[in-house]
Write a protein that holds these residues in place. Structure first.
Motif, mmCIF file in Angstrom:
data_model
loop_
_atom_site.group_PDB
_atom_site.id
_atom_site.type_symbol
_atom_site.label_atom_id
_atom_site.label_comp_id
_atom_site.label_asym_id
_atom_site.label_seq_id
_atom_site.Cartn_x
_atom_site.Cartn_y
_atom_site.Cartn_z
ATOM 1 N N LEU A 172 36.878 8.181 8.209
ATOM 2 C CA LEU A 172 36.920 9.589 8.617
ATOM 3 C C LEU A 172 38.149 9.921 9.468
ATOM 4 O O LEU A 172 38.356 11.074 9.838
ATOM 5 C CB LEU A 172 35.649 9.959 9.382
ATOM 6 N N GLY A 173 38.942 8.912 9.797
ATOM 7 C CA GLY A 173 40.141 9.130 10.603
ATOM 8 C C GLY A 173 39.869 9.237 12.091
ATOM 9 O O GLY A 173 40.785 9.522 12.869
ATOM 10 N N ILE A 174 38.633 8.989 12.500
ATOM 11 C CA ILE A 174 38.277 9.101 13.914
ATOM 12 C C ILE A 174 38.942 8.011 14.738
ATOM 13 O O ILE A 174 39.494 8.266 15.810
ATOM 14 C CB ILE A 174 36.744 9.047 14.083
ATOM 15 N N SER A 175 38.901 6.794 14.246
ATOM 16 C CA SER A 175 39.459 5.655 14.984
ATOM 17 C C SER A 175 40.948 5.836 15.249
ATOM 18 O O SER A 175 41.432 5.585 16.357
ATOM 19 C CB SER A 175 39.221 4.350 14.220
ATOM 20 N N LYS A 177 42.648 8.595 15.467
ATOM 21 C CA LYS A 177 42.851 9.643 16.468
ATOM 22 C C LYS A 177 42.577 9.120 17.877
ATOM 23 O O LYS A 177 43.305 9.430 18.823
ATOM 24 C CB LYS A 177 41.948 10.838 16.166
ATOM 25 N N VAL A 178 41.530 8.318 17.994
ATOM 26 C CA VAL A 178 41.190 7.766 19.307
ATOM 27 C C VAL A 178 42.266 6.819 19.793
ATOM 28 O O VAL A 178 42.701 6.879 20.950
ATOM 29 C CB VAL A 178 39.823 7.050 19.252
ATOM 30 N N HIS A 179 42.724 5.948 18.925
ATOM 31 C CA HIS A 179 43.754 4.988 19.328
ATOM 32 C C HIS A 179 45.056 5.693 19.695
ATOM 33 O O HIS A 179 45.749 5.293 20.634
ATOM 34 C CB HIS A 179 43.980 3.969 18.211
ATOM 35 N N ALA A 180 45.389 6.753 18.963
ATOM 36 C CA ALA A 180 46.594 7.531 19.298
ATOM 37 C C ALA A 180 46.437 8.191 20.663
ATOM 38 O O ALA A 180 47.373 8.204 21.477
ATOM 39 C CB ALA A 180 46.854 8.575 18.222
ATOM 40 N N ALA A 181 45.252 8.729 20.927
ATOM 41 C CA ALA A 181 44.999 9.369 22.219
ATOM 42 C C ALA A 181 45.028 8.351 23.349
ATOM 43 O O ALA A 181 45.503 8.639 24.455
ATOM 44 C CB ALA A 181 43.651 10.089 22.189
ATOM 45 N N GLN A 182 44.533 7.145 23.077
ATOM 46 C CA GLN A 182 44.553 6.093 24.092
ATOM 47 C C GLN A 182 45.982 5.721 24.462
ATOM 48 O O GLN A 182 46.316 5.574 25.640
ATOM 49 C CB GLN A 182 43.806 4.861 23.579
#
Length: 285
Positions: A172-175, A177-182
């Motif tokens: 779903l592309g969630i991971s 996005k989270v890693h980029a935000a981290q």
């Protein structure tokens, strides 16, 4: 669990008894290793010290896949649970007008090469997004029973469903996005807070699987839901830190407290609705 009528997944690879080549990893893999280390209360420095030479590992992992022997009851159980997750997520994705890409599940003993570096038993079960595979040393189930005091088949199934939940997040592309935000945050506490929300969502996704699988095939015996709740509680950051460090450091949490993990698994289990698993919009976890 009632799994007699459940078909075994054909996506199980058996590497037990095979060799392993040491390797190295990149930044993304280090984050995976850190999360896996925190998940099971292992010092991340120990985990990171065990991985090297990922390029060599990737070629090693390309060897022909072996299937588990037909008389291996534990491997058969894992294959049936994986098959159940496939049926569930195929339905969920189809309802959303999407196609579910099934992950592979690798059985290993001790250590194995992955696209995320060398996987070690000490890391516990983990998902590698780079090769879209779930890795598990079945000896972990002994630890789940004896170290974490979380026995039972549904507790074992929850572990697999949680890792498959990470695969769903990857699709779903969630991971990403989270890693980029981290990485953008530049703040370890903020990065850890995002990791907690990611992990709690995977717990909720595991609950969605449990609800839907039981609705479709009546797989659960009376009282088995509590087994998964016990497992979720046993591997909360607060409980693991208290056991391993003697003190709790909330800023270092990466998977959530026992209470949070139980709450989000139960939310998915009660509803069977992925829309109830939006941990990133939740004001309170």
């Amino acid at each position: 669990m009632r799994l007699d009528d459940q078909s075994e997944s054909q996506n199980v690879e058996d590497r037990r008894g095979g060799g392993v080549v040491a390797g190295s990893v990149g930044i993304g893999t280090l984050l995976v290793a850190l999360a896996a280390g925190y998940f099971f209360g292992i010092d991340p420095a120990v985990i990171l010290g065990l991985v090297s030479n990922s390029s060599h590992n990737t070629s090693s992992a390309a060897r022909p896949a072996a299937k588990p022997p037909a008389n291996d009851e534990m491997a058969s159980f894992v294959a049936k649970v994986l098959g159940s997750t496939e049926a569930t997520w195929q339905t969920v994705f189809r309802e959303a007008g999407r196609r579910y890409q099934e992950p592979k599940l690798v059985l290993f003993a001790g250590a194995t090469p992955t696209a995320c570096g060398t996987g070690k038993s000490a890391m516990g079960p983990f998902y590698c997004p780079a090769d879209q595979k779930v890795y598990i040393d079945l000896a972990f189930y002994r630890d789940l029973r004896e170290r974490f005091h979380a026995p039972g088949e549904f507790a074992q199934a929850y572990v697999i469903a949680h890792e498959v939940g990470h695969h769903v997040q990857h699709l779903l592309g969630i991971s990403d996005k989270v890693h980029a935000a981290q990485q953008k945050s530049g703040n370890r506490a903020a990065a850890n807070a995002l990791s907690v929300r990611l992990e709690l969502q995977a717990d909720c996704f595991a609950g969605v699987w449990g609800h839907r699988a039981d609705s479709m095939q009546k797989i659960l015996e009376p009282g088995e839901t509590e087994q998964a709740l016990t497992a979720a509680s046993a591997i909360g950051d607060d409980r693991l830190q208290r056991q391993t460090q003697g003190q709790i450091v909330p800023e270092s949490f990466t998977h959530g407290t026992s209470e949070q993990r139980v709450r989000w698994f139960k939310r998915g289990m009660d509803s069977g609705d992925v829309r109830q698993c939006d941990t990133f919009s939740a004001a309170s976890l």
